[in-house]
Structure formats: structure tokens, C-alpha cells
Design a protein around this motif. Structure first.
Motif, PDB file in Angstrom:
ATOM      1  N   GLY A  20      -2.124 -12.153  -6.739  1.00 27.07           N
ATOM      2  CA  GLY A  20      -2.594 -12.571  -8.175  1.00 27.07           C
ATOM      3  C   GLY A  20      -2.067 -12.926  -9.383  1.00 27.07           C
ATOM      4  O   GLY A  20      -2.786 -13.114  -9.881  1.00 27.07           O
ATOM      5  N   ARG A  21      -0.636 -11.998  -8.846  1.00 24.09           N
ATOM      6  CA  ARG A  21      -0.338 -12.084 -10.575  1.00 24.09           C
ATOM      7  C   ARG A  21       0.551 -13.383  -9.966  1.00 24.09           C
ATOM      8  O   ARG A  21       0.571 -14.539 -10.935  1.00 24.09           O
ATOM      9  CB  ARG A  21       1.518 -11.798 -10.145  1.00 24.09           C
ATOM     10  CG  ARG A  21       1.147 -10.551 -10.337  1.00 24.09           C
ATOM     11  CD  ARG A  21       0.532  -9.442 -11.724  1.00 24.09           C
ATOM     12  NE  ARG A  21       1.469  -9.681 -12.629  1.00 24.09           N
ATOM     13  CZ  ARG A  21       1.018 -10.156 -14.055  1.00 24.09           C
ATOM     14  NH1 ARG A  21      -0.324  -9.431 -14.372  1.00 24.09           N
ATOM     15  NH2 ARG A  21       2.258 -10.165 -15.025  1.00 24.09           N
TER      16      ARG A  21
ATOM     17  N   ILE B 299      -3.940  -6.155 -12.284  1.00 22.84           N
ATOM     18  CA  ILE B 299      -4.207  -7.973 -12.475  1.00 22.84           C
ATOM     19  C   ILE B 299      -5.716  -8.277 -13.187  1.00 22.84           C
ATOM     20  O   ILE B 299      -6.254  -7.815 -12.927  1.00 22.84           O
ATOM     21  CB  ILE B 299      -4.338  -7.934 -10.703  1.00 22.84           C
ATOM     22  CG1 ILE B 299      -3.074  -8.224 -10.208  1.00 22.84           C
ATOM     23  CG2 ILE B 299      -4.425  -9.918 -10.186  1.00 22.84           C
ATOM     24  CD1 ILE B 299      -2.987  -8.501  -8.310  1.00 22.84           C
TER      25      ILE B 299
ATOM     26  N   TRP C 210      -0.660  -8.111  -5.102  1.00 26.90           N
ATOM     27  CA  TRP C 210      -0.121  -7.938  -5.886  1.00 26.90           C
ATOM     28  C   TRP C 210       0.070  -9.385  -6.503  1.00 26.90           C
ATOM     29  O   TRP C 210       0.325  -9.732  -7.509  1.00 26.90           O
ATOM     30  CB  TRP C 210       0.254  -6.780  -6.255  1.00 26.90           C
ATOM     31  CG  TRP C 210       1.365  -6.869  -7.839  1.00 26.90           C
ATOM     32  CD1 TRP C 210       1.232  -7.080  -8.493  1.00 26.90           C
ATOM     33  CD2 TRP C 210       2.977  -6.522  -7.760  1.00 26.90           C
ATOM     34  NE1 TRP C 210       2.224  -6.572  -9.101  1.00 26.90           N
ATOM     35  CE2 TRP C 210       3.267  -6.393  -8.527  1.00 26.90           C
ATOM     36  CE3 TRP C 210       4.310  -6.087  -6.011  1.00 26.90           C
ATOM     37  CZ2 TRP C 210       4.721  -5.998  -8.669  1.00 26.90           C
ATOM     38  CZ3 TRP C 210       4.670  -6.129  -6.735  1.00 26.90           C
ATOM     39  CH2 TRP C 210       5.283  -5.924  -8.237  1.00 26.90           C
TER      40      TRP C 210
ATOM     41  N   HIS D 266      -5.583  -2.281 -10.481  1.00 22.93           N
ATOM     42  CA  HIS D 266      -4.722  -1.767 -10.701  1.00 22.93           C
ATOM     43  C   HIS D 266      -3.929  -1.487  -9.211  1.00 22.93           C
ATOM     44  O   HIS D 266      -4.423  -1.228  -8.350  1.00 22.93           O
ATOM     45  CB  HIS D 266      -5.185  -0.373 -11.101  1.00 22.93           C
ATOM     46  CG  HIS D 266      -6.152  -1.139 -12.459  1.00 22.93           C
ATOM     47  ND1 HIS D 266      -5.246  -0.485 -13.625  1.00 22.93           N
ATOM     48  CD2 HIS D 266      -7.443  -1.007 -12.655  1.00 22.93           C
ATOM     49  CE1 HIS D 266      -6.887  -0.238 -14.726  1.00 22.93           C
ATOM     50  NE2 HIS D 266      -7.264  -1.171 -14.220  1.00 22.93           N
ATOM     51  N   VAL D 267      -2.614  -1.760  -9.629  1.00 25.35           N
ATOM     52  CA  VAL D 267      -1.960  -0.959  -7.996  1.00 25.35           C
ATOM     53  C   VAL D 267      -0.506  -0.983  -8.439  1.00 25.35           C
ATOM     54  O   VAL D 267       0.279  -0.558 -10.315  1.00 25.35           O
ATOM     55  CB  VAL D 267      -0.867  -2.681  -7.915  1.00 25.35           C
ATOM     56  CG1 VAL D 267      -0.251  -2.880  -6.989  1.00 25.35           C
ATOM     57  CG2 VAL D 267      -2.069  -3.602  -7.452  1.00 25.35           C
TER      58      VAL D 267
ATOM     59  N   LYS E  94       3.870   0.785 -12.299  1.00 19.80           N
ATOM     60  CA  LYS E  94       2.171   0.663 -12.095  1.00 19.80           C
ATOM     61  C   LYS E  94       2.283  -1.447 -12.820  1.00 19.80           C
ATOM     62  O   LYS E  94       2.988  -1.443 -13.646  1.00 19.80           O
ATOM     63  CB  LYS E  94       1.385   0.989 -12.980  1.00 19.80           C
ATOM     64  CG  LYS E  94       1.486   2.527 -12.490  1.00 19.80           C
ATOM     65  CD  LYS E  94       0.742   3.960 -13.648  1.00 19.80           C
ATOM     66  CE  LYS E  94       1.601   5.084 -13.007  1.00 19.80           C
ATOM     67  NZ  LYS E  94       0.333   6.006 -14.272  1.00 19.80           N
ATOM     68  N   ALA E  95       1.075  -1.987 -11.825  1.00 11.74           N
ATOM     69  CA  ALA E  95       0.309  -3.441 -12.722  1.00 11.74           C
ATOM     70  C   ALA E  95      -0.890  -3.079 -12.799  1.00 11.74           C
ATOM     71  O   ALA E  95      -1.242  -2.335 -11.906  1.00 11.74           O
ATOM     72  CB  ALA E  95       0.813  -4.490 -12.079  1.00 11.74           C
TER      73      ALA E  95
ATOM     74  N   VAL F 265       2.808   0.659  -6.866  1.00  9.75           N
ATOM     75  CA  VAL F 265       4.736   0.129  -5.890  1.00  9.75           C
ATOM     76  C   VAL F 265       5.213   1.699  -5.906  1.00  9.75           C
ATOM     77  O   VAL F 265       5.559   2.165  -7.118  1.00  9.75           O
ATOM     78  CB  VAL F 265       4.178  -1.085  -5.553  1.00  9.75           C
ATOM     79  CG1 VAL F 265       2.911  -1.851  -5.545  1.00  9.75           C
ATOM     80  CG2 VAL F 265       5.442  -1.201  -7.167  1.00  9.75           C
TER      81      VAL F 265
ATOM     82  N   VAL G  75      -0.946  -4.425  -0.053  1.00  9.98           N
ATOM     83  CA  VAL G  75      -1.559  -4.013  -1.167  1.00  9.98           C
ATOM     84  C   VAL G  75      -0.346  -4.836  -1.860  1.00  9.98           C
ATOM     85  O   VAL G  75      -0.841  -5.343  -3.269  1.00  9.98           O
ATOM     86  CB  VAL G  75      -0.844  -3.007  -1.635  1.00  9.98           C
ATOM     87  CG1 VAL G  75      -0.628  -2.481  -2.842  1.00  9.98           C
ATOM     88  CG2 VAL G  75      -1.797  -1.489  -1.149  1.00  9.98           C
ATOM     89  N   TYR G  76       1.227  -5.391  -1.103  1.00  7.07           N
ATOM     90  CA  TYR G  76       2.330  -5.956  -2.142  1.00  7.07           C
ATOM     91  C   TYR G  76       1.518  -7.459  -2.480  1.00  7.07           C
ATOM     92  O   TYR G  76       1.755  -8.217  -2.842  1.00  7.07           O
ATOM     93  CB  TYR G  76       3.240  -5.533  -1.144  1.00  7.07           C
ATOM     94  CG  TYR G  76       4.357  -4.287  -1.584  1.00  7.07           C
ATOM     95  CD1 TYR G  76       5.748  -4.996  -3.005  1.00  7.07           C
ATOM     96  CD2 TYR G  76       4.167  -3.191  -1.059  1.00  7.07           C
ATOM     97  CE1 TYR G  76       6.045  -3.801  -2.810  1.00  7.07           C
ATOM     98  CE2 TYR G  76       5.185  -2.016  -1.446  1.00  7.07           C
ATOM     99  CZ  TYR G  76       6.264  -3.022  -2.831  1.00  7.07           C
ATOM    100  OH  TYR G  76       6.651  -1.259  -2.847  1.00  7.07           O
TER     101      TYR G  76
END
Length: 237
Positions: A130-131, A5, A127, A183-184, A2-3, A186, A123-124
Motif C-alpha cells: 500500500g505504501r 494507508i 502495509w 490503519h496498521v 502506527k501507519a 506494527v 499485515v506487513y
């Protein structure tokens, strides 16, 4: 995994599709009218767009990006990150994102790279972009996501033809301290690799012949192996 951003907002989105459309609800050459209706009820796919031979995924993504930048009033030189998510690059080398950098007029100081992912790719890409903004001096990013999936299909393959079309999209991200967190989640399960794959075309099963021409039977096999094979039930599971 979970991550989260934080401090980055989605500023806008734009898509580009080719003009030619095809619907199995209207064309009954592969499915009967009853089969087509059941297929639509199951998948929700009414029609798909098919790109002409001279159009690549990058062309549709560039069109979407140009429209989005104009819509937002952003100078292309203000983009610090470009992520191109696709399984249909223009070339094996160089990375298509590098070609896009020049086409879009981005600064040579922009970070540009390709991501070879399909369904989970958007999604990737979101993510990662954003990171990257959150951990650098960058302020703006664009995520370009597109494919010409119709070119991977075997003519007459009822398991793949209804599901795959061609399109390109662009999403703009911008550093904003008041942004709602993104919220992500993967994960990866490589055990199902052969349930959705194109067997030939990479280095494991090259489509480039050696010194001697391939015999006719191998040419036919490689044609099929270079198209998408899908076990829909297993992918769904």
C-alpha cells in the motif's frame, strides 16, 4: 509504530489450498477423542490442508493470483508491485517473487520482492504494498502470502502438528482516492526468537556439510533442528 494507508483500496482476495485434508478430530492416532475435542475448543482448528511434495507455497499463491486477476478482469501487465510473503521460498536465490513475475506474466517494470515473515507477514505485506503504491506512479499491486508449514514439523510433535497447514492467498490493491483508510500497527520483540524457530537451515547453522560427511549423530540432530520448534505458551504470552 502506527501507519495509515490512504488512497488505496483492497480490490479482492482469493485463496488456494491443496486437496488433502487432515483432522485430529477424525484421526485419533496422536490425540484421543477427548484431547482432540479440547484442542478444537482451544484453537478453533478443525482441520488442516497438507500439500503434496511437488507443490510449493509459490504454486498455491500463483494459483490464487491467477484466479483473482481473472475474477477482477485485470491484465497481469497492469500490476506494478508484487510482494511475496513466505518463510518457504522456492530457492535461496533468486527471490521467489522474481520467478512469480515471469509465471504470472507481469511487466518487467513491476517491483517484485520477498518478505520473510510468518504470522505477522500478511499485515506487513499489505502495509508495504500500500505504501509503495501511495509513493509512486504505480496503480495496482498484489500481495501473495503462503507457506507449506507442514514440512517444518517433527512427526509426532503434539505442540505443532495440530496448528500448521499449507495454503496460499492473493490480495489485490488498487489506487482509489475514495478508499477507506487502512490503519496498521506494527511492532517487534526479538527477545522471543527462540520460542518459535527453525534452528538449522540458514547461515548460522547450515544444513550444507563441509568437505567431510557428518557423523550419524549429527545428521539426526540436524534433522530435528531443521524442523519447527514451538513454545506455545510463551508465544501466546
Amino acid at each position: 509504530m502506527k501507519a495509515i494507508i490512504e488512497g488505496v483500496r483492497i480490490a479482492g482476495f482469493r485463496a488456494a489450498v491443496p486437496p488433502h485434508r487432515h483432522s485430529f478430530l477424525e484421526d485419533h492416532s496422536l490425540f484421543t477423542a477427548e484431547e482432540a475435542e479440547k484442542l478444537f475448543a482451544t484453537t478453533g482448528v478443525y482441520e488442516r490442508r497438507i500439500a503434496p511434495p511437488h507443490i510449493c507455497a509459490s504454486d498455491m499463491c500463483v494459483a490464487a493470483a491467477e484466479g483473482l486477476l481473472a475474477q477482477l478482469g485485470w491484465d497481469p501487465a497492469s500490476i506494478d508491485v508484487l510482494v511475496f510473503v513466505s518463510q518457504d521460498p522456492d530457492y535461496n536465490v533468486p527471490a521467489t517473487s522474481c520467478v512469480m513475475q515471469k509465471r504470472l506474466g507481469l511487466s518487467t517494470g513491476a517491483a517484485c520482492f520477498d518478505v520473510n515473515l510468518g504470522c505477522s507477514g500478511f499485515v506487513y505485506g499489505l502495509w508495504m504494498a500500500g505504501r509503495l503504491l501511495g509513493g509512486s506512479t504505480g496503480r495496482r499491486a498484489i500481495v501473495l502470502c503462503g507457506d507449506t508449514s507442514s514440512r517444518h514439523l517433527v512427526p509426532g510433535d503434539r505442540s505443532t502438528l495440530p496448528l500448521f497447514g499449507d495454503a496460499g492467498g492473493a490480495v489485490a490493491l488498487e489506487v482509489s482516492q475514495g478508499a477507506t483508510p487502512i490503519h496498521v500497527v506494527v511492532g517487534t520483540d526479538g527477545g522471543g526468537a527462540k520460542n518459535i524457530w527453525v534452528k538449522a537451515g540458514g547461515r548460522r547453522n547450515s544444513l550444507v556439510p563441509g568437505r567431510e560427511p557428518w557423523p550419524a549423530e549429527k545428521q539426526e540432530r540436524m534433522f530435528t533442528d531443521s524442523r519447527l520448534s514451538l513454545n506455545g505458551a510463551e508465544v501466546f504470552a
